[in-house]
Design an enzyme around this catalytic site. Structure first.
Site, PDB file in Angstrom:
ATOM      1  N   ASP A 124       0.841  -1.197   0.000  1.00  0.00           N
ATOM      2  CA  ASP A 124       0.000   0.000   0.000  1.00  0.00           C
ATOM      3  C   ASP A 124       0.876   1.248   0.000  1.00  0.00           C
ATOM      4  OD1 ASP A 124      -2.944   1.108   0.705  1.00  0.00           O
ATOM      5  OD2 ASP A 124      -1.442   2.293   1.767  1.00  0.00           O
ATOM      6  N   TYR A 151       3.039   9.865  -0.664  1.00  0.00           N
ATOM      7  CA  TYR A 151       4.136   9.340   0.161  1.00  0.00           C
ATOM      8  C   TYR A 151       5.502   9.536  -0.510  1.00  0.00           C
ATOM      9  CZ  TYR A 151       0.283   6.666   2.373  1.00  0.00           C
ATOM     10  OH  TYR A 151      -0.891   6.278   2.979  1.00  0.00           O
ATOM     11  N   LYS A 177      -2.664   5.832  -4.451  1.00  0.00           N
ATOM     12  CA  LYS A 177      -3.771   6.756  -4.155  1.00  0.00           C
ATOM     13  C   LYS A 177      -3.605   8.087  -4.883  1.00  0.00           C
ATOM     14  CE  LYS A 177      -3.689   4.763   0.488  1.00  0.00           C
ATOM     15  NZ  LYS A 177      -2.266   4.604   0.846  1.00  0.00           N
ATOM     16  N   HIS A 209      -7.615   9.580  -2.121  1.00  0.00           N
ATOM     17  CA  HIS A 209      -6.958   9.576  -0.803  1.00  0.00           C
ATOM     18  C   HIS A 209      -7.804  10.251   0.287  1.00  0.00           C
ATOM     19  CE1 HIS A 209      -2.578   9.324   0.858  1.00  0.00           C
ATOM     20  NE2 HIS A 209      -3.441   9.081   1.816  1.00  0.00           N
ATOM     21  N   ILE A 236      -2.915  -3.155   6.910  1.00  0.00           N
ATOM     22  CA  ILE A 236      -1.669  -2.802   6.214  1.00  0.00           C
ATOM     23  C   ILE A 236      -0.639  -2.193   7.174  1.00  0.00           C
ATOM     24  CG2 ILE A 236      -2.554  -2.595   3.854  1.00  0.00           C
ATOM     25  CD1 ILE A 236      -3.105   0.401   4.437  1.00  0.00           C
ATOM     26  N   LYS A 296       2.735  -0.917   8.877  1.00  0.00           N
ATOM     27  CA  LYS A 296       4.005  -0.409   8.349  1.00  0.00           C
ATOM     28  C   LYS A 296       5.118  -0.720   9.335  1.00  0.00           C
ATOM     29  CE  LYS A 296       7.191   3.081   8.866  1.00  0.00           C
ATOM     30  NZ  LYS A 296       7.855   3.536  10.118  1.00  0.00           N
ATOM     31  N   VAL A 306       9.755  -0.410   9.178  1.00  0.00           N
ATOM     32  CA  VAL A 306      11.014  -0.423   8.423  1.00  0.00           C
ATOM     33  C   VAL A 306      11.996  -1.400   9.054  1.00  0.00           C
ATOM     34  CG1 VAL A 306      10.819   1.922   7.510  1.00  0.00           C
ATOM     35  CG2 VAL A 306      11.875   1.559   9.759  1.00  0.00           C
ATOM     36  N   ARG A 349      10.393  -6.838  12.650  1.00  0.00           N
ATOM     37  CA  ARG A 349       8.975  -6.512  12.853  1.00  0.00           C
ATOM     38  C   ARG A 349       8.161  -6.791  11.591  1.00  0.00           C
ATOM     39  NH1 ARG A 349       9.539  -0.620  15.737  1.00  0.00           N
ATOM     40  NH2 ARG A 349       9.765  -1.308  17.896  1.00  0.00           N
ATOM     41  N   ASN A 352       5.023  -9.135  12.043  1.00  0.00           N
ATOM     42  CA  ASN A 352       3.657  -8.726  11.701  1.00  0.00           C
ATOM     43  C   ASN A 352       3.034  -9.702  10.706  1.00  0.00           C
ATOM     44  OD1 ASN A 352       4.099  -6.546  13.369  1.00  0.00           O
ATOM     45  ND2 ASN A 352       4.410  -5.069  11.702  1.00  0.00           N
TER      46      ASN A 352
HETATM   47  N1  LIG Z   1      -5.194   6.470   3.678  1.00  0.00           N
HETATM   48  C1  LIG Z   1      -4.610   7.215   4.590  1.00  0.00           C
HETATM   49  O1  LIG Z   1      -4.923   8.408   4.750  1.00  0.00           O
HETATM   50  C2  LIG Z   1      -3.563   6.593   5.466  1.00  0.00           C
HETATM   51  C3  LIG Z   1      -3.113   7.255   6.615  1.00  0.00           C
HETATM   52  C4  LIG Z   1      -2.142   6.631   7.420  1.00  0.00           C
HETATM   53  C5  LIG Z   1      -1.656   5.387   7.053  1.00  0.00           C
HETATM   54  N2  LIG Z   1      -2.093   4.773   5.902  1.00  0.00           N
HETATM   55  C6  LIG Z   1      -1.573   3.452   5.484  1.00  0.00           C
HETATM   56  O2  LIG Z   1      -1.570   2.559   6.602  1.00  0.00           O
HETATM   57  C7  LIG Z   1      -0.250   2.066   6.805  1.00  0.00           C
HETATM   58  C8  LIG Z   1       0.011   1.781   8.264  1.00  0.00           C
HETATM   59  O3  LIG Z   1      -0.322   2.901   9.061  1.00  0.00           O
HETATM   60  P1  LIG Z   1       0.734   3.703   9.933  1.00  0.00           P
HETATM   61  O4  LIG Z   1       2.070   3.599   9.299  1.00  0.00           O
HETATM   62  O5  LIG Z   1       0.160   5.057  10.149  1.00  0.00           O
HETATM   63  O6  LIG Z   1       0.699   3.003  11.366  1.00  0.00           O
HETATM   64  P2  LIG Z   1       0.828   1.525  11.967  1.00  0.00           P
HETATM   65  O7  LIG Z   1       1.094   0.521  10.910  1.00  0.00           O
HETATM   66  O8  LIG Z   1      -0.326   1.335  12.878  1.00  0.00           O
HETATM   67  O9  LIG Z   1       2.110   1.676  12.909  1.00  0.00           O
HETATM   68  C9  LIG Z   1       3.389   1.901  12.406  1.00  0.00           C
HETATM   69  C10 LIG Z   1       4.300   2.184  13.603  1.00  0.00           C
HETATM   70  O10 LIG Z   1       4.347   1.030  14.437  1.00  0.00           O
HETATM   71  C11 LIG Z   1       5.688   0.553  14.536  1.00  0.00           C
HETATM   72  N3  LIG Z   1       5.610  -0.912  14.457  1.00  0.00           N
HETATM   73  C12 LIG Z   1       5.321  -1.655  13.367  1.00  0.00           C
HETATM   74  N4  LIG Z   1       5.335  -2.971  13.678  1.00  0.00           N
HETATM   75  C13 LIG Z   1       5.648  -3.045  14.990  1.00  0.00           C
HETATM   76  C14 LIG Z   1       5.835  -4.115  15.882  1.00  0.00           C
HETATM   77  N5  LIG Z   1       5.674  -5.392  15.480  1.00  0.00           N
HETATM   78  N6  LIG Z   1       6.168  -3.843  17.167  1.00  0.00           N
HETATM   79  C15 LIG Z   1       6.328  -2.566  17.586  1.00  0.00           C
HETATM   80  N7  LIG Z   1       6.160  -1.497  16.784  1.00  0.00           N
HETATM   81  C16 LIG Z   1       5.829  -1.731  15.489  1.00  0.00           C
HETATM   82  C17 LIG Z   1       6.437   1.164  13.385  1.00  0.00           C
HETATM   83  O11 LIG Z   1       7.780   1.393  13.710  1.00  0.00           O
HETATM   84  P3  LIG Z   1       9.002   0.780  12.841  1.00  0.00           P
HETATM   85  O12 LIG Z   1       8.780   1.188  11.405  1.00  0.00           O
HETATM   86  O13 LIG Z   1      10.213   1.383  13.463  1.00  0.00           O
HETATM   87  O14 LIG Z   1       8.928  -0.714  13.026  1.00  0.00           O
HETATM   88  C18 LIG Z   1       5.702   2.495  13.224  1.00  0.00           C
HETATM   89  O15 LIG Z   1       6.220   3.444  14.135  1.00  0.00           O
HETATM   90  C19 LIG Z   1       0.636   3.175   6.220  1.00  0.00           C
HETATM   91  O16 LIG Z   1       1.939   2.746   5.981  1.00  0.00           O
HETATM   92  C20 LIG Z   1      -0.133   3.527   4.964  1.00  0.00           C
HETATM   93  O17 LIG Z   1       0.097   2.561   3.962  1.00  0.00           O
HETATM   94  C21 LIG Z   1      -3.039   5.352   5.121  1.00  0.00           C
END
Ligand SMILES: NC(=O)c1ccc[n+]([C@@H]2O[C@H](COP(=O)([O-])OP(=O)(O)OC[C@H]3O[C@@H](n4cnc5c(N)ncnc54)[C@H](OP(=O)(O)O)[C@@H]3O)[C@@H](O)[C@H]2O)c1
Length: 273
Positions: A43, A48, A73, A104, A224, A226, A228, A232, A236
């Protein structure tokens, strides 16, 4: 890996890999790690600025194109040139077609998202996109779109995690045949530290991230996460093998707090998104 069938018959891997806030220079490596771990759903978004890294990783893997589901998007500022913006994204990704293309945000001015949706419908009919959908649409936005559209969105990608579930909106989407895609599914990491998720994780010798992702998968959400971090990323992905009991699922559902992390689509300043 579990797949869901969208309202047009296209299947989507339920657990994908998000790349929001992955720096452009790190994206190819992160997506290659995700594909190596087993993810087959990526995604991204024009906003981005990392579509090129996603495309480079897909090209480098040697996996058949049809084995990888790619979402991108339409950026808010491009809603008046949706077809051209789509072609920009497709070329930056280096792909012949995109699996899922989303509006988006529901930019409210001058019927912009309705106009953009008509352009997405043309791209879909031309088979340049396998499914079209929306993101950050609230109930009113969906009603407005459906009142003047031929195609029902395949998905609505919305902020959804244990502490912010948008249950009413998710139910409305499902009743309309729109799949619910959970963004920020881990609450950007903030939903991983409480005693309830920790207790469930300890009971399964799992991590709290795996518990939260298993909760999403059991609810039927596309999800989805995220990361890096290669460890992890693998952790996940392994959540797909974790099954929680009804009581454990209810304990996670009880974590709703009503606190949104991202912008509220009802009042957002769309020019800054
Ligand atoms: N449509 C929209 O408007 C919109 C908005 C926001 C997001 N999104 C999509 O949703 C995806 C995910 O959302 P998000 O990136 O906001 O948040 P998320 O996936 O809920 O959380 C990501 C955060 O959690 C950490 N993390 C990931 N796996 C982990 C684990 N197993 N243990 C501990 N910490 C962990 C990551 O750090 P590290 O990277 O350091 O592991 C990062 O800081 C985005 O990448 C994007 O594709 C869409």
């Amino acid at each position: 890996m579990s797949e869901l069938t969208l309202n047009n018959g296209v299947t989507i891997p339920q657990l994908g890999f998000g790349v929001f806030q992955v720096p452009p220079e790190d994206t190819q490596r992160a997506v290659e790690d995700a594909l190596e771990a087993g993810y087959r759903h990526i995604d991204t978004a024009a906003a981005y600025s990392n579509e090129a890294g996603v495309g480079a990783a897909i090209a480098a893997t040697g996996l058949p194109r049809e084995d990888i589901f790619v979402t991108t998007k339409l950026r808010n500022g491009d809603q008046d040139r949706a077809q051209a913006a789509f072609q920009d994204s497709r070329k930056t990704l280096g792909l012949d077609y995109v699996d899922l293309y989303l509006i988006h945000w529901p930019v409210p001015s001058q019927g912009m998202y309705v106009q953009a949706w008509k352009e997405l419908e043309r791209l879909y009919e031309n088979k340049e996109i396998r499914a079209i959908g929306v993101s950050n649409f609230l109930g009113d936005h969906l009603d407005n779109l459906l009142a003047s559209s031929d195609i029902v969105p395949a998905v609505n990608q919305i902020e959804l995690h244990p502490s912010y579930q948008q249950a009413e909106l998710a139910e409305k989407c499902r009743s309309l045949g729109i799949a619910v895609e959970a963004y920020s599914p881990l609450g950007q990491g903030g939903d991983l530290n409480g005693s309830a998720v920790t207790a469930v994780a300890n009971a399964h010798n799992a991590t709290t991230a795996q518990v939260v992702l298993a909760w999403h998968l059991a609810a039927g959400n596309i999800v989805i996460p995220k990361s890096v971090n290669p460890g992890r990323i693998r952790e996940n992905f392994a959540a797909s093998t974790l099954t929680l009991s009804a009581e454990e699922l209810a304990a996670i559902t009880a974590l709703e707090s009503g606190a949104r992390l991202g912008s509220d689509p009802a009042v957002a300043s769309f020019t800054q998104l």
